[in-house]
Write a protein that holds these residues in place. Sequence first.
Motif, PDB file in Angstrom:
ATOM      1  N   UNK A  92       0.808  -1.227   0.000  1.00 10.83           N
ATOM      2  CA  UNK A  92       0.000   0.000   0.000  1.00 10.83           C
ATOM      3  C   UNK A  92       0.839   1.274   0.000  1.00 10.83           C
ATOM      4  N   UNK A  93       2.150   1.154   0.171  1.00  9.32           N
ATOM      5  CA  UNK A  93       3.079   2.277   0.005  1.00  9.32           C
ATOM      6  C   UNK A  93       4.369   1.702  -0.559  1.00  9.32           C
ATOM      7  N   UNK A  94       5.043   2.448  -1.418  1.00  6.66           N
ATOM      8  CA  UNK A  94       6.241   1.946  -2.081  1.00  6.66           C
ATOM      9  C   UNK A  94       7.338   2.997  -2.045  1.00  6.66           C
ATOM     10  N   UNK A  95       8.582   2.557  -2.212  1.00  6.79           N
ATOM     11  CA  UNK A  95       9.699   3.486  -2.291  1.00  6.79           C
ATOM     12  C   UNK A  95       9.554   4.363  -3.528  1.00  6.79           C
ATOM     13  N   UNK A  96      10.044   5.590  -3.444  1.00 12.24           N
ATOM     14  CA  UNK A  96       9.949   6.522  -4.565  1.00 12.24           C
ATOM     15  C   UNK A  96      10.884   6.096  -5.691  1.00 12.24           C
ATOM     16  N   UNK A  97      10.587   6.548  -6.925  1.00  8.14           N
ATOM     17  CA  UNK A  97      11.453   6.240  -8.059  1.00  8.14           C
ATOM     18  C   UNK A  97      12.858   6.798  -7.851  1.00  8.14           C
ATOM     19  N   UNK A 156      19.651  -6.410 -28.437  1.00  7.35           N
ATOM     20  CA  UNK A 156      19.087  -6.142 -27.114  1.00  7.35           C
ATOM     21  C   UNK A 156      18.961  -4.655 -26.800  1.00  7.35           C
ATOM     22  N   UNK A 157      17.822  -4.305 -26.249  1.00  4.13           N
ATOM     23  CA  UNK A 157      17.567  -2.976 -25.709  1.00  4.13           C
ATOM     24  C   UNK A 157      17.078  -3.161 -24.274  1.00  4.13           C
ATOM     25  N   UNK A 158      17.075  -2.085 -23.508  1.00  6.89           N
ATOM     26  CA  UNK A 158      16.620  -2.216 -22.138  1.00  6.89           C
ATOM     27  C   UNK A 158      16.132  -0.915 -21.551  1.00  6.89           C
ATOM     28  N   UNK A 159      15.431  -1.051 -20.423  1.00  9.63           N
ATOM     29  CA  UNK A 159      15.030   0.078 -19.586  1.00  9.63           C
ATOM     30  C   UNK A 159      15.351  -0.333 -18.158  1.00  9.63           C
ATOM     31  N   UNK A 208      17.992   4.842 -19.057  1.00 11.04           N
ATOM     32  CA  UNK A 208      17.929   4.959 -17.598  1.00 11.04           C
ATOM     33  C   UNK A 208      16.730   5.827 -17.265  1.00 11.04           C
ATOM     34  N   UNK A 209      15.671   5.198 -16.768  1.00  7.77           N
ATOM     35  CA  UNK A 209      14.422   5.917 -16.506  1.00  7.77           C
ATOM     36  C   UNK A 209      13.442   4.968 -15.853  1.00  7.77           C
TER      37      UNK A 209
END
Length: 272
Positions: free
Chosen positions: A44-49, A128-131, A154-155
């Motif tokens: 119900x609560x998560x760490x910020x990005x 290959x690509x990634x995020x 990076x995002x």
Amino acid sequence: MTIELRPVDRACPSCGADAPRDLGLGRSPWTIGACSPCGFAYLTAAASYSDLSDYYSWDKAILIEAKRRKSAQPLVQWLDQKTRWRLHLFPRPETRTFLEALVPGGKVVDIGCGSGKQGLALPDDYTPFGVEISRTLAEQAHAAFAERGGACQHAPSAGGLGKFEADTFDGAMLNSYLEYEAEPLPVLRALHRVLKPTGVAVVKVPNFASWNAAVMKRNWCGIRLPDHVNYFTPDSLREMAESAGFTVEFPKLTNLPTNDNFWAFLRPAAQA
């Protein structure tokens, strides 16, 4: 150095309602709730990005969790380490090998790619690509992918996918990723945009419907606080993926209730 996490309150990531029922599986100050309208289980609560980017990405969180489990369950963790050989008695399903069977080659995006290990293990027929949310891991993946004609953004994942053109990718891997993502539905919608109409995304997540989860409860290996923020069952993943525009298929003889993980194959639904 101890990092003070800044938790962000969450409504249900599947339907948007904000009426969770405490499942009693959390650990102070973290609560795992079940959405009253749709039943989806989530933190119900998560760490910020921003915390995930610099301080609490999975490569750091896994070390913290390993230390906590060793302290809380020393005998169980000792036995687990001493019997790791059991995991290699039979062939194990892998996200990457499922993808190779479903997608003959082309551009593949690995969401939550870490340092790029999964993407780099693909044969040369794949680019290959990634995020990746971790700054350090994204830099490593970008350098490695660039040597094969790919790149890593990076995002946060939805924003990172937004930097690619529509209908770019032949395949996608979400390998032990969606359980970490605070906004999984926007990510799936962003993935739908960049995946070709003939593309396939292979998803692996912990199985909250497994027998082990029911027996072990808060000591289940799939409960990782505060970094596992979503607790999927095959039904709840299907519901979320379909609302993002995908059809969903599950591999036969793999998603057993004895398995702590399950896999799903997502394809863009045909437009009416």
